[in-house]
Enzyme design. Structure first.
Site, short mmCIF file in Angstrom:
data_model
loop_
_atom_site.label_atom_id
_atom_site.label_comp_id
_atom_site.label_asym_id
_atom_site.label_seq_id
_atom_site.Cartn_x
_atom_site.Cartn_y
_atom_site.Cartn_z
N LEU A 43 -6.97 -46.13 -17.20
CA LEU A 43 -7.06 -46.03 -15.74
C LEU A 43 -6.44 -44.76 -15.20
CD1 LEU A 43 -6.11 -49.72 -14.81
CD2 LEU A 43 -8.40 -48.73 -15.05
N MET A 59 4.56 -38.94 -18.19
CA MET A 59 5.43 -39.93 -18.82
C MET A 59 4.67 -40.97 -19.64
SD MET A 59 8.53 -39.13 -18.06
CE MET A 59 9.45 -38.15 -16.88
N ASP A 77 10.98 -40.26 -4.76
CA ASP A 77 9.79 -39.58 -5.27
C ASP A 77 8.58 -40.01 -4.44
OD1 ASP A 77 8.26 -37.91 -6.82
OD2 ASP A 77 7.95 -39.38 -8.42
N GLY A 120 -0.34 -39.66 -16.98
CA GLY A 120 0.62 -38.73 -16.42
C GLY A 120 1.50 -38.15 -17.50
N LYS A 172 1.18 -50.03 -18.56
CA LYS A 172 1.65 -48.65 -18.58
C LYS A 172 2.45 -48.44 -19.86
CE LYS A 172 3.39 -46.86 -14.79
NZ LYS A 172 4.35 -46.45 -13.73
N VAL A 187 -1.88 -45.43 -18.27
CA VAL A 187 -2.11 -46.77 -17.74
C VAL A 187 -3.48 -47.24 -18.20
CG1 VAL A 187 -2.25 -48.20 -15.67
CG2 VAL A 187 -0.70 -46.24 -15.71
#
Length: 425
Positions: free
Chosen positions: A122, A127, A238, A125, A145, A130
């Site tokens: 999906l 980190m 953030d 990133g 995730k 997903v």
């Protein structure tokens, strides 16, 4: 060591000949040596240059060799190359590395993580990634995730994952994501959460699908969830449109917004694991984050101000060509007058936007004041201007901090910290 290319061709260029004759003797004189007379020099392709510290000279040269550090060796090498017979052969092409497809660099997607069968990806990133998942026994659909890095005690990404799982349990609000399972797969932590249907706020903005009335509804939802978070001693820090998810259908309690990515949240009264770093995205960070000053609920108010400015006026209040330039603007620049971008903006709303972007945290309004002004704007009788959409926006040019690899994140944080020290000196 510096790269030197040598050779000559017909049709010498006068500018190059004059520059070479004027500069190279001074180099030889500085080294206490004499330079032999130079033969006429031809036109140099832009890609071939003689690079000396703080000096670049265009030379029409064919052969490539390595220049030693001493000036005496430089002049000797120049003499040897200049006296060589002329060659009219075309130099061989410079080999270029074969690009590696992005998918080939990523980790192989597992088919099963814990009790969850992985489906399509999906999102991805710095980190983690997903995935759409289905429980292999109960058939429950969810989103998983998975961290890119293992939980080895030094991995920043893995710590962010575990922190998010803890933080979301501290805040009881329908705009919070529902994380209901955690675990590890090959020492990499993962979170299992509800699968959302809709779009992120940045996606809506980029395709011009966010009118001002809808934007105000989203901003009011954010005020509500941030108020509950601050009461629980949690600061998101953030806040950005990538982390705001707008649902296709409203929650039974009325909200249509989810505030995601709480892994960099600051918990008041606890040690900050991201101390010394800018745990946020530079386009939206508050001045105190740039300076490394204490984080307070007013930090979220500043980021919310940048987000509100973007949603209602169609552009960010601050932009910069580099990270240092953008940080400097957050510290010193005043935001543009909102009336220049929205001619009929209600005066209380324009004043609110400027106050939210105050450099001093104590000068910013409270969440209650922000929410009250937004509600008053939404409920005004003359709201025809709110129905006007905003132009599709280009994605902010500055990439998120700490959403890359750990090495890149640390380098950027150190660079910004150094820049902030220079700004204050």
């Amino acid at each position: 060591m510096h790269e030197l290319t040598a050779g000559s061709r017909r049709g010498a260029n006068r500018r190059t000949r004059r520059a070479t004759a004027a500069i190279l003797p001074s180099i030889a004189a500085a080294a206490g040596t004499k330079l032999p007379p130079l033969t006429p020099l031809a036109r140099l392709p832009r890609s071939r240059r003689l690079s000396i510290p703080r000096l670049v000279i265009d030379l029409p040269l064919e052969l490539t060799t390595t220049v030693p550090e001493s000036f005496e060796d430089v002049t000797s090498e120049l003499s040897r190359l200049i006296e060589r017979p002329r060659r009219h052969t075309t130099p061989p092409p410079i080999p270029r590395p074969t690009p590696v497809p992005m998918r080939a660099r990523t980790q192989t997607q597992p088919s099963l993580v814990g009790d969850w069968q992985l489906g399509c990806e999906l999102g991805r990133g710095g980190m983690g990634a997903v995935y759409a998942v289905t429980h292999r026994e109960f058939g429950k659909r969810a989103a998983l995730k998975l961290s890119h890095t293992p939980l080895d005690g030094t991995s920043l990404g893995a710590k962010v994952f575990l922190r998010e799982a803890r933080v979301v349990q501290l805040i009881d609000h329908p705009s919070m994501p529902d994380v209901f399972a955690t675990g590890t797969h090959e020492d990499r932590p993962y979170l299992v959460m509800e699968r959302l249907r809709g779009e992120t706020l940045i996606q809506l903005i980029e395709r011009g699908a966010l009118d001002r009335r809808r934007a105000i509804d989203v901003l009011i939802d954010l005020c509500d969830v941030l108020a509950v978070a601050h009461e629980a001693g949690v600061i998101h820090r953030d806040l950005k449109p990538d982390n705001v998810f707008v649902l296709e259908q409203a929650h039974p309690l009325g909200t249509r917004t989810k505030l995601l990515d709480w892994g960099f949240a600051h918990l008041l009264g606890e040690d900050d694991p991201f101390h010394g770093m800018i745990a946020g995205t530079l386009s939206y960070v508050a001045p105190e984050q740039v300076l490394g000053a204490p984080i307070t609920p007013a930090t979220d108010l500043y980021s919310l101000g940048v987000l509100t400015y973007l949603c209602l006026l169609g552009q960010s209040p601050f932009a910069g060509t580099t990270g240092v330039d953008l940080a400097r603007r957050h510290l010193h620049a005043a935001p543009p007058d909102p009336a220049l971008l929205w001619r009929d903006i209600p005066k209380p709303l324009a004043q609110l936007l400027i106050a939210m972007l105050a450099k001093e945290p104590l000068c910013r309004p409270t969440l209650e004041e922000v929410r009250a002004t937004l509600v008053a704007t939404r409920t005004r009788r003359r709201l025809f201007t709110l129905r006007q959409g905003i132009e599709p926006l280009a994605r902010p040019s500055v990439a998120p901090i700490l959403r890359r690899t750990l090495g890149a994140a640390t380098a950027i944080a150190c660079a910004i910290a150094g820049a902030a020290a220079m700004l204050l000196s």
